[in-house]
Scaffold this active site. Structure first.
Site, PDB file in Angstrom:
ATOM      1  N   GLY A 100      36.827 -52.174 -19.703  1.00 28.18           N
ATOM      2  CA  GLY A 100      36.774 -51.853 -18.280  1.00 28.18           C
ATOM      3  C   GLY A 100      35.741 -52.692 -17.532  1.00 28.18           C
ATOM      4  O   GLY A 100      34.707 -53.057 -18.079  1.00 28.18           O
ATOM      5  N   ARG A 137      35.279 -54.949 -26.593  1.00 26.06           N
ATOM      6  CA  ARG A 137      34.297 -53.885 -26.789  1.00 26.06           C
ATOM      7  C   ARG A 137      34.734 -53.020 -27.957  1.00 26.06           C
ATOM      8  O   ARG A 137      35.880 -52.552 -28.004  1.00 26.06           O
ATOM      9  CB  ARG A 137      34.174 -52.998 -25.545  1.00 26.06           C
ATOM     10  CG  ARG A 137      32.999 -52.022 -25.619  1.00 26.06           C
ATOM     11  CD  ARG A 137      33.083 -50.922 -24.578  1.00 26.06           C
ATOM     12  NE  ARG A 137      34.044 -49.888 -24.957  1.00 26.06           N
ATOM     13  CZ  ARG A 137      35.097 -49.547 -24.222  1.00 26.06           C
ATOM     14  NH1 ARG A 137      35.358 -50.162 -23.078  1.00 26.06           N
ATOM     15  NH2 ARG A 137      35.913 -48.590 -24.639  1.00 26.06           N
ATOM     16  N   ASP A 190      34.160 -49.535 -30.192  1.00 20.39           N
ATOM     17  CA  ASP A 190      33.621 -48.182 -30.121  1.00 20.39           C
ATOM     18  C   ASP A 190      33.326 -47.709 -31.537  1.00 20.39           C
ATOM     19  O   ASP A 190      34.164 -47.857 -32.440  1.00 20.39           O
ATOM     20  CB  ASP A 190      34.628 -47.240 -29.454  1.00 20.39           C
ATOM     21  CG  ASP A 190      34.907 -47.632 -28.013  1.00 20.39           C
ATOM     22  OD1 ASP A 190      34.030 -48.261 -27.387  1.00 20.39           O
ATOM     23  OD2 ASP A 190      36.006 -47.312 -27.509  1.00 20.39           O
ATOM     24  N   SER A 219      41.190 -45.431 -23.133  1.00 22.16           N
ATOM     25  CA  SER A 219      40.404 -44.615 -22.196  1.00 22.16           C
ATOM     26  C   SER A 219      40.372 -43.139 -22.572  1.00 22.16           C
ATOM     27  O   SER A 219      40.240 -42.271 -21.714  1.00 22.16           O
ATOM     28  CB  SER A 219      40.937 -44.771 -20.763  1.00 22.16           C
ATOM     29  OG  SER A 219      40.707 -46.073 -20.286  1.00 22.16           O
TER      30      SER A 219
END
Length: 327
Positions: free
Chosen positions: A275, A253, A255, A146
């Site tokens: 998330g 996911r 990035d 995060s």
């Protein structure tokens, strides 16, 4: 006709002790609400040191792991669930531990042919003395998520960020330092080994930090990303390769950064438990492909239950079955 999860008991693990506790509470609440709409008996479990005792007493059919950050996302809770013999969502012990450790995961990804940034691990006190590489560069904890504890050091900066040696620094003795890649911030959800789509993230502050990720209006998400077709396909391919190389399962996911001027793309990291908040990227991508939030939660739960050896949850919904919904 009964709802898809009628008669099944799902324990939703949320909260926990990490720096991402607040985000996990929101993710977990959203998933628990969806599971109840799908007919499940839901136990909301704020995961603490007594997690094994609590789950032994609850005896759930499956755990939906909505924890984020260390302990809940790095293989620790996964190991407890393996020991208890309870099926659980998302990645297993090894993939979770690997993906959380940025240095180790980068080594695995590079060996698999996935383009990753350069840089390496440095002792935080040494890294705070002088630039270890010419700016611009990025400093981040080796095992947090995060964008917690992340600093962007711009060209012309007098020195490294001194926050990494502050008394309240709790993110480990080593920091990952990588060259900054200009261009577009991208995210690609991978479901059942296949990329969903590519999101372009435009942070309102110029940097996709914690507030940009979770604050209301902190960033704009453009789906699909405004990129040439070959770049969109490359982002998907790299994300699928990374998912496979780390041994991931369920939904992840990735990035990425894309330098659209020089046509350079690198994969920054893989998030094994993306998330599931109202502003989260994977639910948004699924929705863009016609998969509702409840369908996504159902598929993640079914996937875990099937892998646990208990067989597929009997389902009358569109998202039933062991393969992912059409995207």
């Amino acid at each position: 006709m009964s709802l898809p999860l009628t008669g099944h008991h799902v324990a939703v693990l949320l909260g926990g002790p990490s720096s991402e506790r607040e985000v996990s509470l929101v993710s977990g609440a959203a998933c628990a609400d969806a599971l109840e709409r799908l007919g499940a008996k839901v136990s909301r479990v704020d995961a603490g040191a007594d997690i094994a005792q609590v789950l032994t007493g609850l005896k759930p059919d499956v755990c939906f792991n909505a924890l984020h950050g260390p302990w809940g996302e790095d293989g620790c809770v996964q190991g407890v669930l393996e020991t208890l013999g309870i099926p659980y969502t998302h990645c297993g012990v090894l993939a979770s531990a690997l993906a959380m450790d940025k240095a180790k995961s980068k080594a695995v990804l590079a060996a698999a042919g996935v383009a990753v940034p350069g840089g390496g691990l440095y002792n935080r006190f040494e890294a705070a003395k002088a630039h270890v590489m010419p700016p611009p560069y990025v400093v981040k904890p080796n095992a947090e998520g995060s964008s917690v504890g992340v600093f962007l050091v711009f060209e012309g900066a007098n020195g490294p960020p001194q926050e990494i040696v502050a008394p309240d620094w709790t993110y480990g003795e080593e920091v990952m330092i990588e060259p900054y890649v200009r261009g577009l911030e991208l995210a690609v959800g991978v479901m059942d080994g296949k990329a969903i789509t590519v999101t372009e993230i435009v942070p309102k502050t110029g940097f996709y930090d914690y507030e940009s990720k979770y604050g209301e209006g902190g960033s704009e998400h453009i789906v699909p990303a405004r990129m040439p077709p070959h770049a969109l396909e490359k982002a998907k391919k790299l994300s699928e390769m990374a998912h496979a190389a780390l041994g991931c399962r369920g939904v992840t996911r990735s990035d990425l950064r894309y330098d659209d001027i020089n046509d350079i793309m690198v994969l920054l990291e893989v998030n094994t438990q993306p998330g599931m908040t109202p502003t989260s990227l994977v639910p948004e991508q699924a929705a863009a492909q016609g998969v509702s939030f409840d369908q996504l939660v159902l598929w993640i739960t079914e996937d875990a239950y099937a892998r646990g050896g208990a067989g597929r949850i009997a389902s009358s919904g569109e998202a039933s079955g062991q393969s992912a919904p059409e995207r």
